[in-house]
Write an enzyme that holds these catalytic residues in place. Structure first.
Site, PDB file in Angstrom:
ATOM      1  N   GLU A  38       7.884 -35.352 -20.443  1.00 48.21           N
ATOM      2  CA  GLU A  38       8.370 -34.033 -20.053  1.00 48.21           C
ATOM      3  C   GLU A  38       9.037 -33.338 -21.239  1.00 48.21           C
ATOM      4  O   GLU A  38       9.665 -33.981 -22.072  1.00 48.21           O
ATOM      5  CB  GLU A  38       9.373 -34.149 -18.892  1.00 48.21           C
ATOM      6  CG  GLU A  38       8.732 -34.629 -17.601  1.00 48.21           C
ATOM      7  CD  GLU A  38       9.604 -34.383 -16.360  1.00 48.21           C
ATOM      8  OE1 GLU A  38      10.714 -33.832 -16.500  1.00 48.21           O
ATOM      9  OE2 GLU A  38       9.156 -34.749 -15.269  1.00 48.21           O
ATOM     10  N   HIS A  63      11.289 -26.891 -17.555  1.00 51.51           N
ATOM     11  CA  HIS A  63      10.811 -28.211 -17.974  1.00 51.51           C
ATOM     12  C   HIS A  63       9.379 -28.360 -17.517  1.00 51.51           C
ATOM     13  O   HIS A  63       8.869 -27.537 -16.756  1.00 51.51           O
ATOM     14  CB  HIS A  63      11.730 -29.338 -17.496  1.00 51.51           C
ATOM     15  CG  HIS A  63      11.692 -29.651 -16.039  1.00 51.51           C
ATOM     16  ND1 HIS A  63      12.259 -28.845 -15.081  1.00 51.51           N
ATOM     17  CD2 HIS A  63      11.165 -30.703 -15.366  1.00 51.51           C
ATOM     18  CE1 HIS A  63      12.088 -29.385 -13.892  1.00 51.51           C
ATOM     19  NE2 HIS A  63      11.419 -30.516 -14.021  1.00 51.51           N
ATOM     20  N   HIS A  78       6.033 -30.689 -16.097  1.00 54.07           N
ATOM     21  CA  HIS A  78       5.524 -31.828 -15.314  1.00 54.07           C
ATOM     22  C   HIS A  78       4.082 -32.026 -15.772  1.00 54.07           C
ATOM     23  O   HIS A  78       3.163 -31.565 -15.107  1.00 54.07           O
ATOM     24  CB  HIS A  78       5.539 -31.513 -13.809  1.00 54.07           C
ATOM     25  CG  HIS A  78       6.885 -31.586 -13.156  1.00 54.07           C
ATOM     26  ND1 HIS A  78       7.067 -31.333 -11.807  1.00 54.07           N
ATOM     27  CD2 HIS A  78       8.106 -31.904 -13.655  1.00 54.07           C
ATOM     28  CE1 HIS A  78       8.359 -31.488 -11.507  1.00 54.07           C
ATOM     29  NE2 HIS A  78       9.008 -31.816 -12.597  1.00 54.07           N
ATOM     30  N   ASP A 125      15.108 -33.455  -9.591  1.00 53.11           N
ATOM     31  CA  ASP A 125      15.253 -32.019  -9.837  1.00 53.11           C
ATOM     32  C   ASP A 125      16.070 -31.383  -8.719  1.00 53.11           C
ATOM     33  O   ASP A 125      16.989 -30.599  -8.965  1.00 53.11           O
ATOM     34  CB  ASP A 125      13.879 -31.329  -9.889  1.00 53.11           C
ATOM     35  CG  ASP A 125      13.074 -31.721 -11.119  1.00 53.11           C
ATOM     36  OD1 ASP A 125      13.670 -32.157 -12.116  1.00 53.11           O
ATOM     37  OD2 ASP A 125      11.832 -31.588 -11.064  1.00 53.11           O
TER      38      ASP A 125
HETATM   39 ZN    ZN Z   1      11.003 -32.044 -12.775  1.00 53.03          ZN
END
Ligand code: ZN
Length: 133
Positions: free
Chosen positions: A26, A84, A86, A97
């Protein structure tokens, strides 16, 4: 409550490039700009080191976050959101999250393997419309 996130194509392309470059891990960063009661305008997406770099987690490097926050403030801007990636799953908040979102009242932009989606926490996860400029 923020219901709309405005972001330039240049910045969405940068996020996509970050997703590709860090796959399968990530990547993360901050969204700097301005915010009113219902719209957030991103003027700069800035990558920040992921200090907890795994395939399923991220943590913004505190020092870089502080620098970005200071920099934004000195220009009369603010950090309006966090992004961010994925890289191997969809752009839906993970359990981790969700827990973190409750403590961070900013827009969360997730670039997933299936595209980008944005969210905000308001006694639950709410979708934020992404408008590409
Ligand atoms: Zn996440």
């Amino acid at each position: 409550m923020i219901t709309e996130l405005r972001i330039s194509r240049k910045d969405t392309e940068l996020l996509q490039a970050e997703l590709e470059a860090n796959r399968p891990y990530e990547a993360c960063g901050v969204l700097i700009g301005t915010m009113d009661s219902c719209k957030a305008l991103v003027e700069e997406a800035r990558p920040v080191i992921n200090s907890n770099r795994t395939r399923t987690s991220f943590e913004l490097d505190p020092r870089q976050f502080y620098v970005a926050w200071n920099d934004a403030e000195s220009k009369g801007k603010e950090i309006v959101g966090i992004y961010h990636t994925h890289p191997v799953s969809s752009a839906v908040p993970s359990l981790w999250d969700r827990k973190t979102m409750e403590d961070v009242s900013l827009v969360w932009l997730i670039a997933g393997a299936d595209g980008m989606r944005a969210y905000v926490w308001d006694s639950g996860i709410r979708s934020v419309k992404i408008v590409e400029l």
